[in-house]
Motif scaffolding. Sequence first.
Motif, PDB file in Angstrom:
ATOM      1  N   ILE A  94      47.722  46.051  30.598  1.00 29.85           N
ATOM      2  CA  ILE A  94      46.887  46.758  31.567  1.00 29.85           C
ATOM      3  C   ILE A  94      45.418  46.429  31.332  1.00 29.85           C
ATOM      4  O   ILE A  94      44.597  46.417  32.249  1.00 29.85           O
ATOM      5  N   ALA A  95      45.064  46.139  30.069  1.00 39.61           N
ATOM      6  CA  ALA A  95      43.688  45.755  29.733  1.00 39.61           C
ATOM      7  C   ALA A  95      43.340  44.356  30.230  1.00 39.61           C
ATOM      8  O   ALA A  95      42.182  43.939  30.133  1.00 39.61           O
ATOM      9  N   GLY A  96      44.332  43.625  30.740  1.00 35.93           N
ATOM     10  CA  GLY A  96      44.058  42.325  31.330  1.00 35.93           C
ATOM     11  C   GLY A  96      44.337  41.132  30.451  1.00 35.93           C
ATOM     12  O   GLY A  96      44.082  39.994  30.843  1.00 35.93           O
ATOM     13  N   PHE A  97      44.863  41.365  29.231  1.00 40.24           N
ATOM     14  CA  PHE A  97      45.274  40.235  28.387  1.00 40.24           C
ATOM     15  C   PHE A  97      46.644  39.778  28.856  1.00 40.24           C
ATOM     16  O   PHE A  97      47.605  40.550  28.882  1.00 40.24           O
ATOM     17  N   ASP A  98      46.752  38.514  29.236  1.00 42.25           N
ATOM     18  CA  ASP A  98      47.932  38.061  29.971  1.00 42.25           C
ATOM     19  C   ASP A  98      49.187  37.935  29.118  1.00 42.25           C
ATOM     20  O   ASP A  98      50.269  38.290  29.560  1.00 42.25           O
ATOM     21  N   ARG A  99      49.054  37.423  27.901  1.00 45.43           N
ATOM     22  CA  ARG A  99      50.220  37.213  27.041  1.00 45.43           C
ATOM     23  C   ARG A  99      49.864  37.634  25.618  1.00 45.43           C
ATOM     24  O   ARG A  99      48.999  37.037  24.986  1.00 45.43           O
ATOM     25  N   TYR A 100      50.537  38.652  25.118  1.00 43.43           N
ATOM     26  CA  TYR A 100      50.276  39.214  23.790  1.00 43.43           C
ATOM     27  C   TYR A 100      51.450  38.954  22.865  1.00 43.43           C
ATOM     28  O   TYR A 100      52.607  38.942  23.287  1.00 43.43           O
ATOM     29  N   PHE A 101      51.170  38.766  21.569  1.00 45.94           N
ATOM     30  CA  PHE A 101      52.237  38.840  20.565  1.00 45.94           C
ATOM     31  C   PHE A 101      51.629  39.267  19.242  1.00 45.94           C
ATOM     32  O   PHE A 101      50.414  39.173  19.011  1.00 45.94           O
ATOM     33  N   GLN A 102      52.472  39.765  18.363  1.00 44.56           N
ATOM     34  CA  GLN A 102      52.088  39.999  16.972  1.00 44.56           C
ATOM     35  C   GLN A 102      53.342  40.025  16.106  1.00 44.56           C
ATOM     36  O   GLN A 102      54.448  40.266  16.604  1.00 44.56           O
ATOM     37  N   ILE A 103      53.163  39.705  14.825  1.00 46.87           N
ATOM     38  CA  ILE A 103      54.224  39.898  13.845  1.00 46.87           C
ATOM     39  C   ILE A 103      54.110  41.358  13.417  1.00 46.87           C
ATOM     40  O   ILE A 103      53.287  41.698  12.560  1.00 46.87           O
ATOM     41  N   ALA A 104      54.895  42.207  14.050  1.00 43.29           N
ATOM     42  CA  ALA A 104      54.652  43.653  14.006  1.00 43.29           C
ATOM     43  C   ALA A 104      55.559  44.366  13.015  1.00 43.29           C
ATOM     44  O   ALA A 104      56.782  44.212  13.069  1.00 43.29           O
ATOM     45  N   PRO A 105      54.976  45.179  12.121  1.00 45.81           N
ATOM     46  CA  PRO A 105      55.797  46.068  11.292  1.00 45.81           C
ATOM     47  C   PRO A 105      56.234  47.277  12.105  1.00 45.81           C
ATOM     48  O   PRO A 105      55.446  47.843  12.867  1.00 45.81           O
ATOM     49  N   CYS A 106      57.501  47.651  11.977  1.00 43.72           N
ATOM     50  CA  CYS A 106      58.049  48.802  12.710  1.00 43.72           C
ATOM     51  C   CYS A 106      58.734  49.728  11.703  1.00 43.72           C
ATOM     52  O   CYS A 106      59.295  49.266  10.708  1.00 43.72           O
ATOM     53  N   PHE A 107      58.697  51.018  12.006  1.00 46.35           N
ATOM     54  CA  PHE A 107      59.173  52.013  11.044  1.00 46.35           C
ATOM     55  C   PHE A 107      60.143  52.971  11.738  1.00 46.35           C
ATOM     56  O   PHE A 107      59.777  53.633  12.713  1.00 46.35           O
ATOM     57  N   ARG A 108      61.363  53.044  11.236  1.00 46.95           N
ATOM     58  CA  ARG A 108      62.370  53.941  11.810  1.00 46.95           C
ATOM     59  C   ARG A 108      63.155  54.602  10.683  1.00 46.95           C
ATOM     60  O   ARG A 108      63.625  53.924   9.775  1.00 46.95           O
ATOM     61  N   ASP A 109      63.275  55.905  10.784  1.00 46.90           N
ATOM     62  CA  ASP A 109      63.994  56.668   9.759  1.00 46.90           C
ATOM     63  C   ASP A 109      65.478  56.636  10.091  1.00 46.90           C
ATOM     64  O   ASP A 109      66.050  57.598  10.571  1.00 46.90           O
ATOM     65  N   GLU A 110      66.099  55.471   9.838  1.00 40.75           N
ATOM     66  CA  GLU A 110      67.506  55.249  10.178  1.00 40.75           C
ATOM     67  C   GLU A 110      68.332  55.054   8.914  1.00 40.75           C
ATOM     68  O   GLU A 110      67.812  54.685   7.867  1.00 40.75           O
ATOM     69  N   ASP A 111      69.636  55.242   9.054  1.00 43.46           N
ATOM     70  CA  ASP A 111      70.540  54.959   7.945  1.00 43.46           C
ATOM     71  C   ASP A 111      70.660  53.448   7.764  1.00 43.46           C
ATOM     72  O   ASP A 111      70.637  52.691   8.746  1.00 43.46           O
ATOM     73  N   PRO A 112      70.801  52.978   6.534  1.00 41.92           N
ATOM     74  CA  PRO A 112      70.885  51.537   6.292  1.00 41.92           C
ATOM     75  C   PRO A 112      72.242  50.966   6.672  1.00 41.92           C
ATOM     76  O   PRO A 112      73.234  51.676   6.773  1.00 41.92           O
ATOM     77  N   ARG A 113      72.257  49.652   6.925  1.00 43.62           N
ATOM     78  CA  ARG A 113      73.499  48.902   7.088  1.00 43.62           C
ATOM     79  C   ARG A 113      73.194  47.455   6.741  1.00 43.62           C
ATOM     80  O   ARG A 113      72.037  47.104   6.497  1.00 43.62           O
ATOM     81  N   ALA A 114      74.226  46.619   6.724  1.00 45.12           N
ATOM     82  CA  ALA A 114      74.055  45.257   6.195  1.00 45.12           C
ATOM     83  C   ALA A 114      72.991  44.463   6.941  1.00 45.12           C
ATOM     84  O   ALA A 114      72.239  43.700   6.340  1.00 45.12           O
TER      85      ALA A 114
END
Length: 593
Positions: free
Chosen positions: A211-231
């Motif tokens: 919406i700010a007008g930057f046409d194509r964005y990317f990042q190597i993004a850290p994400c955090f979720r309080d989920e149970d582990p699996r393989a």
Amino acid sequence: MREEFLSSRYRTHLCNQLRLKDAGQMVTLSGWIAAKRNHGGVLFVDLRDHYGTTQLVIGGTFIDKVEGLRLESVIQITGKVVSRPENLRNPKLETGEIEVQIETLKILSTAEQVPFQIAEEDNAPESLRLKYRFLELRRAELHKAISLRSQIIAEARKIMHQMGFTEFQTPILTSSSPEGARDFLVPSRVHPGKFFALPQAPQQFKQLTMIAGFDRYFQIAPCFRDEDPRADRSPGEFYQIDMEMSFVEQEDVFAVGEKLFYELFKKFSNFPVTVPPFPKITYADAMLKYGTDKPDLRNPLKIEDLSGIFKKSQFDLFKSTLQAGGAIRGISLDLEEAPPRSFFDRLQEEFKKENIGIGYAIFDGTEAPKGSLAKFLTPPEISYFQDSLEVAKKRIIFVSAGQEQKIAKALGKLRINLGEHFQLTGKERFEFCWIVDFPMYELDPENGQITFCHNPFSMPQGGLKTLNEQDPLSIKAFQYDIVCNGHELSSGAIRNHDPAIMYRAFEIAGYPAEEVRAKFGGMLNAFSYGAPPHGGMAPGIDRIVMLLAGKTAIRDVILFPMAQTVEDLMMGAPSEVPEKALKELSIQVIKKN
């Protein structure tokens, strides 16, 4: 590593560099003592650094000094490169044609007795290996996998820049968002009783970037979720190649995703890779034919809807299932020889534990099938399964009847088991596909209420008209996944950029307008100032590296993973904090029994 960046104080060469052409040179090396072998007055030492291993030859007064050092001690040596005798050369080692006869030795750091073997696998418990993860990371295979991760991320960045994407960094401290998992909350000292949330994904921020007008964005993004582990999912946190682009439709996003995945997998693997465009499978077809929304296409087996074949069946179970609106589905495979009765008994017992009935019949070209279903089959049904059976082959059918979703998942699991057991699933290739047309909504199994099936910010197919006129459970979203070898590697969507559609979409899921404004006021406000149509996706780095490294557990491609107990055993986290710190945050801990 370029030689001009080496510190001559500690080393003139790396432990993977020296070759036969370097014989006669005086060199300085530094590294860890990986192994020692005393051959009657001559001590051979394998010196290891990040790059590789060089064999040292140690004699004279240095022998006692090195013998007194434990493995994993760090030393610096200076010596002459010499050619190894031809019969003692090691073709498995990059430096296997030479060795270094040391002339000076300096001990840089001594090591305690290591808690497990470094040079080879010794089946040490996972809890011990994670407590001493810095030691486990010295193991060659694991070290190589972590280094591969770095190379893959660097290449992904290169590809994204080539496609015209600009890299940004979005906030880590943000507000809670209904992304489908629990948030990790961070208390605010300045605003007592209020909390930040660590982002489950940079979803709102990347849309705001469009919406700010930057046409194509990317990042190597850290994400955090309080989920149970699996393989294939790390507990707590993970990284993704987050991307978003403006003025696009689904096919435009697919073209970007296919270029990224195809180029990464071709560069870092010698296995065949699906050539773009990748096949597209609707969610409904995936559940019908594969029993899962992340099918492994290396497995040739498919689930078949047999409801029509058995519509005149006299078998009570089949009749009652169809009358109740259920389904009858099955899997067939042709083999040279049928497995023994014990195989079928074990299979039926396994599924019985999950309250699923699996029947089977074996056809060999005669009119008399064998198996638990044989006596219930009519002549037309037998003919259907005998049709096209090759001479000297046997056709085995596995059949389940019941509620559609329940048996779909059961047969999906059976399909995987059969593919593995009979070695039908190809190993040395990467098979990609898109799963498209996901439902916009589903029923919450706990309370039976309508909730979002996937990303709540997806654009419904048909827009506001569909939301107002259609049964919510029949509405499809412009939502898609990319799947490889049975692993979901990315989810994505064309986004909802219309406030009216957003209010109505959330209203159907039980969110009143005032709650939507409270939770997503920033985004709604931005939409009112001109928002382009936009969409994107977010491939998971951990799973990509896991596949390319040939691993089955995601912890093997993460530098410092948490244990399955969701603890950092090396650093002792999570930990209790002093009462003073809690008071500053206006927090009181209430301990559970």
